[in-house]
Write an enzyme that holds these catalytic residues in place. Structure first.
Site, PDB file in Angstrom:
ATOM      1  CE  LYS A 189      -2.935   2.990   3.075  1.00  0.00           C
ATOM      2  NZ  LYS A 189      -3.423   2.172   2.601  1.00  0.00           N
ATOM      3  CE  LYS A 208      -5.468  -3.739   1.480  1.00  0.00           C
ATOM      4  NZ  LYS A 208      -5.724  -2.757   0.153  1.00  0.00           N
ATOM      5  CD  GLU A 242      -3.034  -3.355   9.523  1.00  0.00           C
ATOM      6  OE1 GLU A 242      -2.970  -4.636   8.719  1.00  0.00           O
ATOM      7  OE2 GLU A 242      -2.882  -1.927  10.085  1.00  0.00           O
TER       8      GLU A 242
HETATM    9  N1  PSU Z   1      -0.551   0.682   5.944  1.00  0.00           N
HETATM   10  C1  PSU Z   1       0.816  -0.093   5.503  1.00  0.00           C
HETATM   11  N2  PSU Z   1       0.549  -0.927   5.212  1.00  0.00           N
HETATM   12  C2  PSU Z   1      -0.981  -1.275   5.085  1.00  0.00           C
HETATM   13  C3  PSU Z   1      -1.430  -0.880   5.637  1.00  0.00           C
HETATM   14  C4  PSU Z   1      -1.787   0.352   5.936  1.00  0.00           C
HETATM   15  O1  PSU Z   1       1.889   0.449   6.387  1.00  0.00           O
HETATM   16  O2  PSU Z   1      -0.170  -2.632   4.753  1.00  0.00           O
HETATM   17  C5  PSU Z   1      -3.061  -1.670   5.576  1.00  0.00           C
HETATM   18  C6  PSU Z   1      -3.654  -1.364   6.325  1.00  0.00           C
HETATM   19  O3  PSU Z   1      -4.109  -2.968   6.279  1.00  0.00           O
HETATM   20  C7  PSU Z   1      -4.994  -0.744   5.745  1.00  0.00           C
HETATM   21  C8  PSU Z   1      -5.018  -1.066   4.311  1.00  0.00           C
HETATM   22  O4  PSU Z   1      -6.532  -0.696   6.459  1.00  0.00           O
HETATM   23  O5  PSU Z   1      -3.656  -1.304   4.493  1.00  0.00           O
HETATM   24  C9  PSU Z   1      -5.674   0.439   3.959  1.00  0.00           C
HETATM   25  O6  PSU Z   1      -6.104  -0.124   2.336  1.00  0.00           O
HETATM   26  P1  PSU Z   1      -6.495   0.263   1.051  1.00  0.00           P
HETATM   27  O7  PSU Z   1      -6.583   1.821   0.958  1.00  0.00           O
HETATM   28  O8  PSU Z   1      -7.433  -0.694   0.343  1.00  0.00           O
HETATM   29  O9  PSU Z   1      -8.294   0.108   1.895  1.00  0.00           O
HETATM   30 MN    MN Z   2      -6.861   2.497  -0.453  1.00  0.00          MN
END
Ligand code: PSU
Ligand code: MN
Length: 288
Positions: free
Chosen positions: A141, A70, A9
């Site tokens: 995360k 993003k 990614e």
């Molecule tokens: N985990 C990390 N750093 C990140 C992400 C995840 O340690 O930058 C990113 C990944 O690309 C994941 C996204 O898909 O955050 C999820 O964002 P959201 O909660 O807005 O869907």
């Molecule tokens: Mn989120």
């Protein structure tokens, strides 16, 4: 025989790490995939063009592209239609990888359900429920609500495979107290499950959760204290939605004096290697 390819990614390049570390990590992940015998394909949108595999110049460009958006699923049409730069989250990377026949994808942590914001649910979860890609990660995360996130995945029919672990890891630390759907100790074990699911034409993918390497692990209490404080700051400043993760990762890095960044890099490189081994086993060219 299909050549083993591992998708990577790009949100972690634009929003996960600051320059110059971001470019360094992106290059090291690609190298970790190559060293383990597969071909890396970092996915992004550059000036409205979908890129499946970036050149080194494109990686360097993206690492400096301050305006890159993003992109989760909802954003893909926007950046492509308007000719913009976009980095792909887990959801958008899975979608584009599957479209191009790539079956294995390595990342750090998936998105999920945010703490105290049970309606802020990442599109990563819905994409896992409908796109047949095997996602290698270190869990969700750690700043998320892990029990709610994994309940949600269960509802969506996504198996969570503990790689060399009975438990689901907690990103910065190896243990979350949550049980994985199953434990797999080899790439071949993972491939058996993946093949069975594809044969059934089950929708969706699999989550392979690899614990952070022991030497880079953050003690659970240290990680937890930093996450709680970062969440407090995000709530106090009204930061939510797609901005929540980048803001909190930065706060956690400050609060742990860089230890969170070291853990993050170590788990990313390890996941890239494991993903390459799984891709090889899936393509019928395992190392052993
Ligand atoms: N985990 C990390 N750093 C990140 C992400 C995840 O340690 O930058 C990113 C990944 O690309 C994941 C996204 O898909 O955050 C999820 O964002 P959201 O909660 O807005 O869907
Ligand atoms: Mn989120």
């Amino acid at each position: 025989m299909a050549e083993p390819v591992v998708a990577l990614e790009s949100t972690l390049i634009t929003h996960g790490f600051a320059p110059p570390r971001n470019l360094q990590v992106a290059r090291e992940m690609e190298q970790a995939v190559r060293d383990a015998g597969a071909q890396p394909a970092t996915i992004a949108v550059l000036q409205g063009q979908v890129k499946i595999g970036l050149t080194d110049d494109e990686l360097a460009y993206l690492a400096q592209a301050k305006a890159a958006r993003k992109c989760s699923l909802r954003d893909l049409g926007i950046v492509i239609g308007l000719g913009l730069d976009g980095s792909t989250t887990v959801a958008a990377t899975m979608f584009l990888a599957a479209k191009h026949g790539i079956q294995v994808f390595a990342t750090g942590g998936i998105g999920g359900v945010h703490r105290g914001h049970p309606f802020d649910v990442s599109a990563d979860l819905t994409e896992l429920s409908r796109t047949p890609v095997t996602v290698v990660c270190a869990g969700a995360k750690a700043l998320l609500d892990l029990p709610l996130t994994f309940e949600h995945l269960e509802t969506l029919g996504v198996p969570v495979i503990g790689y060399g672990s009975d438990e689901i890891p907690a990103f910065y630390s190896r243990s979350s107290g949550l049980k994985a759907s199953v434990r797999a100790d080899t790439p071949q074990d993972v491939v058996r499950i993946v093949r069975a699911r594809r044969a059934l034409k089950l929708p969706g993918g699999e989550l392979v959760c690899v614990p952070v390497p022991r030497e880079a692990e953050l003690p659970a209490d240290v990680a937890e204290a930093a996450i709680a404080e970062a969440q407090h700051r995000a709530d106090a400043e009204g930061i939510a939605g797609p901005d929540a993760t980048p803001f909190m990762l930065d706060q956690i890095a400050r609060l742990t004096h860089g230890a969170s960044v070291r853990a993050n890099v170590a788990l990313l490189l390890n996941n890239a290697r494991v993903a390459a081994e799984i891709a090889r086993a899936l393509a019928g060219s395992p190392l052993t």
